[in-house]
Design a protein around this motif. Structure first.
Motif, PDB file in Angstrom:
ATOM      1  N   HIS A   1       0.818  -1.213   0.000  1.00 40.59           N
ATOM      2  CA  HIS A   1       0.000   0.000   0.000  1.00 40.59           C
ATOM      3  C   HIS A   1       0.850   1.261   0.000  1.00 40.59           C
ATOM      4  O   HIS A   1       0.508   2.252  -0.648  1.00 40.59           O
ATOM      5  N   LYS A   2       1.990   1.244   0.694  1.00 42.39           N
ATOM      6  CA  LYS A   2       2.824   2.433   0.778  1.00 42.39           C
ATOM      7  C   LYS A   2       3.494   2.777  -0.548  1.00 42.39           C
ATOM      8  O   LYS A   2       4.052   3.857  -0.692  1.00 42.39           O
ATOM      9  N   GLN A   3       3.443   1.855  -1.516  1.00 43.66           N
ATOM     10  CA  GLN A   3       4.036   2.110  -2.824  1.00 43.66           C
ATOM     11  C   GLN A   3       2.989   2.451  -3.879  1.00 43.66           C
ATOM     12  O   GLN A   3       3.305   2.523  -5.060  1.00 43.66           O
ATOM     13  N   THR A   4       1.756   2.649  -3.456  1.00 45.87           N
ATOM     14  CA  THR A   4       0.677   2.914  -4.403  1.00 45.87           C
ATOM     15  C   THR A   4       0.409   4.409  -4.513  1.00 45.87           C
ATOM     16  O   THR A   4       0.796   5.211  -3.662  1.00 45.87           O
ATOM     17  N   LYS A   5      -0.285   4.779  -5.574  1.00 43.81           N
ATOM     18  CA  LYS A   5      -0.672   6.172  -5.762  1.00 43.81           C
ATOM     19  C   LYS A   5      -1.701   6.593  -4.720  1.00 43.81           C
ATOM     20  O   LYS A   5      -1.760   7.763  -4.335  1.00 43.81           O
ATOM     21  N   GLU A   6      -2.517   5.625  -4.261  1.00 46.97           N
ATOM     22  CA  GLU A   6      -3.488   5.940  -3.218  1.00 46.97           C
ATOM     23  C   GLU A   6      -2.781   6.444  -1.962  1.00 46.97           C
ATOM     24  O   GLU A   6      -3.202   7.428  -1.343  1.00 46.97           O
ATOM     25  N   HIS A   7      -1.695   5.763  -1.591  1.00 47.35           N
ATOM     26  CA  HIS A   7      -0.953   6.171  -0.398  1.00 47.35           C
ATOM     27  C   HIS A   7      -0.314   7.536  -0.601  1.00 47.35           C
ATOM     28  O   HIS A   7      -0.282   8.361   0.328  1.00 47.35           O
ATOM     29  N   ASP A   8       0.203   7.791  -1.797  1.00 46.68           N
ATOM     30  CA  ASP A   8       0.802   9.096  -2.074  1.00 46.68           C
ATOM     31  C   ASP A   8      -0.220  10.211  -1.940  1.00 46.68           C
ATOM     32  O   ASP A   8       0.063  11.264  -1.358  1.00 46.68           O
ATOM     33  N   LEU A   9      -1.420   9.982  -2.472  1.00 46.02           N
ATOM     34  CA  LEU A   9      -2.464  11.001  -2.381  1.00 46.02           C
ATOM     35  C   LEU A   9      -2.896  11.222  -0.942  1.00 46.02           C
ATOM     36  O   LEU A   9      -3.184  12.349  -0.527  1.00 46.02           O
ATOM     37  N   GLU A  10      -2.943  10.146  -0.156  1.00 43.80           N
ATOM     38  CA  GLU A  10      -3.339  10.269   1.245  1.00 43.80           C
ATOM     39  C   GLU A  10      -2.351  11.119   2.030  1.00 43.80           C
ATOM     40  O   GLU A  10      -2.726  11.843   2.946  1.00 43.80           O
ATOM     41  N   ASN A  11      -1.061  11.028   1.669  1.00 37.64           N
ATOM     42  CA  ASN A  11      -0.034  11.713   2.443  1.00 37.64           C
ATOM     43  C   ASN A  11       0.336  13.080   1.876  1.00 37.64           C
ATOM     44  O   ASN A  11       1.118  13.800   2.489  1.00 37.64           O
ATOM     45  N   GLN A  12      -0.196  13.425   0.724  1.00 41.15           N
ATOM     46  CA  GLN A  12       0.109  14.732   0.160  1.00 41.15           C
ATOM     47  C   GLN A  12      -0.660  15.848   0.849  1.00 41.15           C
ATOM     48  O   GLN A  12      -0.201  16.991   0.903  1.00 41.15           O
ATOM     49  N   THR A  13      -1.811  15.542   1.382  1.00 38.68           N
ATOM     50  CA  THR A  13      -2.648  16.552   2.032  1.00 38.68           C
ATOM     51  C   THR A  13      -2.179  16.773   3.467  1.00 38.68           C
ATOM     52  O   THR A  13      -2.151  15.840   4.270  1.00 38.68           O
ATOM     53  N   LEU A  14      -1.803  17.988   3.774  1.00 38.74           N
ATOM     54  CA  LEU A  14      -1.335  18.324   5.118  1.00 38.74           C
ATOM     55  C   LEU A  14      -2.497  18.844   5.954  1.00 38.74           C
ATOM     56  O   LEU A  14      -3.305  19.655   5.488  1.00 38.74           O
ATOM     57  N   THR A  15      -2.578  18.381   7.181  1.00 34.22           N
ATOM     58  CA  THR A  15      -3.598  18.865   8.098  1.00 34.22           C
ATOM     59  C   THR A  15      -3.163  20.192   8.702  1.00 34.22           C
ATOM     60  O   THR A  15      -1.986  20.586   8.611  1.00 34.22           O
ATOM     61  N   THR A  16      -4.081  20.883   9.305  1.00 36.50           N
ATOM     62  CA  THR A  16      -3.755  22.158   9.943  1.00 36.50           C
ATOM     63  C   THR A  16      -2.749  21.967  11.074  1.00 36.50           C
ATOM     64  O   THR A  16      -1.887  22.818  11.310  1.00 36.50           O
ATOM     65  N   THR A  17      -2.852  20.825  11.758  1.00 33.52           N
ATOM     66  CA  THR A  17      -1.899  20.530  12.837  1.00 33.52           C
ATOM     67  C   THR A  17      -0.496  20.336  12.272  1.00 33.52           C
ATOM     68  O   THR A  17       0.492  20.832  12.835  1.00 33.52           O
ATOM     69  N   GLU A  18      -0.392  19.619  11.151  1.00 33.75           N
ATOM     70  CA  GLU A  18       0.913  19.403  10.534  1.00 33.75           C
ATOM     71  C   GLU A  18       1.503  20.705  10.033  1.00 33.75           C
ATOM     72  O   GLU A  18       2.711  20.951  10.186  1.00 33.75           O
ATOM     73  N   ILE A  19       0.676  21.550   9.442  1.00 33.20           N
ATOM     74  CA  ILE A  19       1.166  22.830   8.938  1.00 33.20           C
ATOM     75  C   ILE A  19       1.692  23.694  10.076  1.00 33.20           C
ATOM     76  O   ILE A  19       2.756  24.323   9.962  1.00 33.20           O
TER      77      ILE A  19
END
Length: 420
Positions: free
Chosen positions: A203-221
């Motif tokens: 799963h960590k090598q899929t495009k789905e995983h990349d899309l999930e991790n591209q979006t930063l939350t307000t807490t992360e920002i």
């Protein structure tokens, strides 16, 4: 509508469409070339399940699908095209093998499996034999199928005598089948692939995983903004240390770098602190009367801000091992370098620094401004984007401050362009 209302609407629209503070770097040329959906492989049925174990061991030694441990006796060329496939599967129940004398034998060998003459065309127009489990005196015996390797790999890397000896030893009857040629890119595709041949899912090598991790939350920002502020303060401290050690103009390549634990949001290491430790250590070792600069940035050109921040983490690990030993459970169960940590720096790391971050196993790198002369994360071109090279054994995500952010402006003031 009044001008005041129009101005309010524009202001509201601008705030809703505000650009992100950080931009993830995803160079297009670093994307791995797409593999084919299907690949032809050699497959054989195993009529005796007890022969399956020795056969798999022989195949793993001759044509391993994946790298094995160092203690493995595998000496064959790895068939990397099939690393996503399982070696063995149960033959589908829709397949049938006839044990009656009326069935025609396939191939010149008498002990090869027998097939019924019932065949059907698949959507691609190819002929496919329909086989079923063996029924012997009311007992159903499940059949196993083993994939040897891709047709191209076998033809290029396996000697004909070796292949013939393998066929003779295990009574194999080779046939060519079309199986998934690449890992599944989604769970839906995985279900489709498994209908053809059992497939491993990463799963960590899929495009789905990349899309999930591209979006930063307000807490992360918010955490990333704090990390960049710490890196800027570290750069200012580095300039003070430079003035104390060398009465010259401060070079533009003197960035600030900190390492943060994202789980606790605590700064683990600062380059300025490690620089100070090395300055004190060098000063104590100097002979009386000698005046040699002890600033590591001057003494050793490889002692850059990023590398000193990593050394700071290593220093903490050595201190944790003190009194316990490197072989103790307390040390082995501890932190390995920068695994899971985030690195913040005011300027894009160079190529060798970016590779050092690979070996340190960081999670993310966040930097202020690019380095178009020596940058190793795409600043000098996508070919030098170390963080997404397909051949490395670790990958991390890289983020750059948006050019409209205040952090970017401060970092640009710290690291002006050569023509500025």
């Amino acid at each position: 509508m009044s001008r005041a209302q129009e101005k309010a609407l524009r202001s509201q629209k601008d705030s809703s469409e505000e650009e992100p503070c950080f931009v993830q770097l995803l160079p297009e040329k670093c994307v791995v070339e797409r593999l084919p959906d299907r690949i032809d492989v050699y497959v054989s049925r195993v009529l005796e399940p007890k022969q399956c174990g020795p056969l798999i061991k022989a195949l793993d030694a001759l044509m391993p699908l994946r790298p094995r441990n160092s203690d493995s006796d595998s000496k064959g060329q790895i068939c990397q095209q099939l690393a996503h496939l399982r070696r063995v599967r149960r033959a589908p129940f829709s397949q049938q093998i006839s044990t009656t004398d009326e069935s025609s034998s396939i191939g010149p060998r008498e002990n090869k499996r027998k097939r019924t003459s019932e065949e059907r065309h698949n959507p691609n127009g190819e002929m496919k034999t329909i086989l079923q489990p063996i029924h012997n005196k009311g007992v159903t015996r499940l059949l196993l199928e083993v994939v040897l390797g891709s047709v191209s790999h076998v033809c290029e890397n396996v000697l004909p005598d070796t292949l013939e000896r393998l066929i003779s030893t295990y009574n194999l009857d080779l046939s060519v089948e079309s199986v998934p040629g690449r890992p599944a890119e989604s769970k839906e595709e995985l279900e489709e692939w498994n209908q053809i041949w059992p497939t491993l899912y990463f799963h960590k090598q899929t495009k789905e995983h990349d899309l999930e991790n591209q979006t930063l939350t307000t807490t992360e920002i918010a955490m990333m903004e704090c990390g960049m502020q710490a890196a800027i303060m570290d750069a200012q401290r580095a300039r003070e240390q430079w003035r104390q050690q060398k009465k010259e103009a401060i070079p533009p390549y003197l960035p600030g770098t900190v390492v943060m634990n994202p789980e606790t949001e605590v700064i683990v290491s600062r380059a300025s602190e490690e620089r100070e430790n090395q300055i004190q250590s060098t000063t104590q070792q100097q002979s009386p009367g000698r005046s040699i600069s002890s600033c590591p940035d001057i003494v050793n050109p490889l002692s850059t801000s990023v590398m000193m921040a990593i050394q700071g983490v290593s220093r903490l690990e050595r201190q944790a091992a003190t009194g316990h030993g490197m072989d103790s459970a307390a040390f082995r169960n501890g932190q390995y370098l920068c695994t899971g940590y985030d690195v913040y720096t005011t300027q894009e790391p160079g190529v060798f620094e970016a590779m050092g971050l690979v070996h340190s196993r960081i999670r993310r790198i966040i930097f202020g401004v690019p380095d178009h002369q020596c940058g190793g994360l795409g600043g000098t071109g996508s070919e030098t984007a170390v963080h997404c090279l397909p051949g490395t054994n670790h990958h991390y995500r890289a983020y750059q401050c948006n050019s409209t952010s205040s952090a970017w402006n401060i970092c640009r003031a710290l690291h002006p362009m050569p023509n500025e």
